[in-house]
Design a protein around this motif. Sequence first.
Motif, PDB file in Angstrom:
ATOM      1  N   HIS A  17      -2.870   2.685  -8.271  1.00  0.00           N
ATOM      2  CA  HIS A  17      -2.241   2.651  -6.934  1.00  0.00           C
ATOM      3  C   HIS A  17      -0.875   3.335  -7.018  1.00  0.00           C
ATOM      4  O   HIS A  17       0.096   2.745  -7.502  1.00  0.00           O
ATOM      5  CB  HIS A  17      -2.067   1.204  -6.466  1.00  0.00           C
ATOM      6  CG  HIS A  17      -1.429   1.064  -5.110  1.00  0.00           C
ATOM      7  ND1 HIS A  17      -1.921   0.228  -4.142  1.00  0.00           N
ATOM      8  CD2 HIS A  17      -0.338   1.642  -4.553  1.00  0.00           C
ATOM      9  CE1 HIS A  17      -1.158   0.296  -3.065  1.00  0.00           C
ATOM     10  NE2 HIS A  17      -0.175   1.152  -3.287  1.00  0.00           N
ATOM     11  N   HIS A  19       1.919   6.199  -4.810  1.00  0.00           N
ATOM     12  CA  HIS A  19       2.250   7.093  -3.687  1.00  0.00           C
ATOM     13  C   HIS A  19       2.986   8.292  -4.259  1.00  0.00           C
ATOM     14  O   HIS A  19       4.044   8.125  -4.885  1.00  0.00           O
ATOM     15  CB  HIS A  19       3.178   6.381  -2.689  1.00  0.00           C
ATOM     16  CG  HIS A  19       2.588   5.121  -2.134  1.00  0.00           C
ATOM     17  ND1 HIS A  19       1.927   5.066  -0.935  1.00  0.00           N
ATOM     18  CD2 HIS A  19       2.543   3.862  -2.643  1.00  0.00           C
ATOM     19  CE1 HIS A  19       1.516   3.830  -0.709  1.00  0.00           C
ATOM     20  NE2 HIS A  19       1.872   3.080  -1.737  1.00  0.00           N
ATOM     21  N   MET A  43      -2.458   7.230  -2.955  1.00  0.00           N
ATOM     22  CA  MET A  43      -2.478   6.592  -1.637  1.00  0.00           C
ATOM     23  C   MET A  43      -2.449   7.651  -0.529  1.00  0.00           C
ATOM     24  O   MET A  43      -1.771   8.677  -0.656  1.00  0.00           O
ATOM     25  CB  MET A  43      -1.298   5.631  -1.501  1.00  0.00           C
ATOM     26  CG  MET A  43      -1.492   4.386  -2.316  1.00  0.00           C
ATOM     27  SD  MET A  43      -2.914   3.440  -1.686  1.00  0.00           S
ATOM     28  CE  MET A  43      -3.898   3.266  -3.160  1.00  0.00           C
ATOM     29  N   HIS A 178      -1.760  -4.751  -5.105  1.00  0.00           N
ATOM     30  CA  HIS A 178      -0.419  -5.275  -5.354  1.00  0.00           C
ATOM     31  C   HIS A 178      -0.278  -6.743  -4.946  1.00  0.00           C
ATOM     32  O   HIS A 178       0.517  -7.088  -4.078  1.00  0.00           O
ATOM     33  CB  HIS A 178       0.666  -4.423  -4.680  1.00  0.00           C
ATOM     34  CG  HIS A 178       0.360  -3.917  -3.298  1.00  0.00           C
ATOM     35  ND1 HIS A 178      -0.009  -4.726  -2.272  1.00  0.00           N
ATOM     36  CD2 HIS A 178       0.388  -2.662  -2.780  1.00  0.00           C
ATOM     37  CE1 HIS A 178      -0.198  -4.004  -1.185  1.00  0.00           C
ATOM     38  NE2 HIS A 178       0.029  -2.746  -1.464  1.00  0.00           N
ATOM     39  N   ASP A 252       2.148   0.839  -7.618  1.00  0.00           N
ATOM     40  CA  ASP A 252       2.683   0.945  -6.253  1.00  0.00           C
ATOM     41  C   ASP A 252       4.025   1.678  -6.244  1.00  0.00           C
ATOM     42  O   ASP A 252       4.917   1.349  -5.449  1.00  0.00           O
ATOM     43  CB  ASP A 252       2.790  -0.406  -5.557  1.00  0.00           C
ATOM     44  CG  ASP A 252       2.958  -0.253  -4.043  1.00  0.00           C
ATOM     45  OD1 ASP A 252       2.706   0.859  -3.523  1.00  0.00           O
ATOM     46  OD2 ASP A 252       3.354  -1.227  -3.385  1.00  0.00           O
TER      47      ASP A 252
HETATM   48 ZN    ZN Z   1       1.408   1.162  -2.004  1.00  0.00          ZN
END
Ligand code: ZN
Length: 349
Positions: A17, A19, A43, A178, A252
Motif C-alpha cells: 500500500h 501513494h 494507490m 492500514h 501507506d
Molecule cells: Zn493510503
Amino acid sequence: MAEFITKITMIKPDDWHVHLREDKILKKVVNYTGTFYKRAIIMPNLNNPITNCSQAISYRNQILRAMNSNCIFQPLMTCYLNRFTIPEELEIGFFKKIFIAAKLYPNCSTTNSKTNIKKIDHIAHILERMEKIGMPLLIHGEEINKNIDIYDKEAMFIENTLKPLRKNFSKLKIVLEHITTKESVEYIKSKNAKYLCATITPHHLMLNRNHMFSGGIQPYLYCLPILKRDIHRKALRKVIASGDKHFFLGSDSAPHLHKNKINIFGYSGIFNASSSLLCYVTIFEKMGALKHLQSFCSENGPKFYNIPVNKETITLVKKPYKIPKQINVGKDVIIPFLSGKILNWSLET
Ligand code: ZN
Ligand code: NCD
C-alpha cells in the motif's frame, strides 16, 4: 528483549500500500520505494483517479519512467472504485494483469475520495463480479457518517459494513488496509487468511494519538485512519510479533507538499518511504521478534495475492541511518516521517 543481531539478509520485501502521486512529487519519492521494495501496490487516488485500464497503463509507465534505471521495481496497479465502475473493465484489467486489485474508498473518507459510494449496496454488482473472478478488494475501512467519533470510525466500519459485506460475499478476497485498532486485529485474526488479511503501517506501530499533540499540534503526524490510543498500538505490535499470517507490510507512505500539510485545512498522510522498512526492522527487533520479520515483509502478502515471493534478497545492517530532513520539490518541500532522526538499521551498500 534485545536481540544481538547485526546483519539480516531476507527476501526482498513488497509494499502492499503506497501513494506515489504524479509528476514532480512522483519523481522525488519513487526511488525510495524502489530501493527498499521489489513490488508495491500503487494507490489510485490521484487528482484524476485511476478508474480504467488505459489510465492504469499510462500511470504505470509514468512510474517506470520516473524510476532510476538500476531499480528493478514492479508497480502493481489498482482500480479506484466509484458508482460508475464497469464490472467488465475490472474483469478485463484483472485478467490482463493490468490491475492486481480494486480499491474501495467510502465517499470522502480520505484524500481524493469523492467516490460517491455512500453505501456498499451501491456497488453490490461490482463486488459480485470481483468475487467471481477472484479479484481482491482493498478497503479504507472507516465509516463516513459525520456523527461517528473519528476514533471509532474503524471499529464501527467492521460492525456496520464489513461484517454484512462478508456475509453477502463470503468468497470475496479482502484486505482491510492500514488497520489501527485492537478490534480490527481481533476480527481479522479469527477469519480465514485466504479471504481476509490486513496491512499495518510503521507509524501506527510506533505512535499513539498523544504524539500528535506533544509539544504543540503536529500536522506531520496527521494521517487517516488517525493515530489511536496506545492500547491499540500495542495490539498491532503484539499480533505481528506473534507471526500471524493475516498481517503484512503496507507503509501507506502518502507524500504531501509542506504547503498543503501546513494549511488551514491540512491534508492527511505521512510520507515514510525513506525509512519505512528500517522502521519495521527496528520495531520487530525491539519486540524480540526478528524471526517473523521476513514473513510480515516478504511472504504473507504474496501468499494472499497468490503470486510468488521475490527471488531477490536485501541485506540490512546495524549501522546508523539518518532520515533526510526534507526533500526538495521545486520551490516546496516534503518533510518525511521522523525527519532528521537516526535509526539503528541501514541498507547494506
Ligand atoms: Zn493510503
Ligand atoms: C492518504 C493520501 O494522502 O492519499 N492519506 C492518509 O492519511 N493515509 C490516503 C489514505 O490512504 O487514506
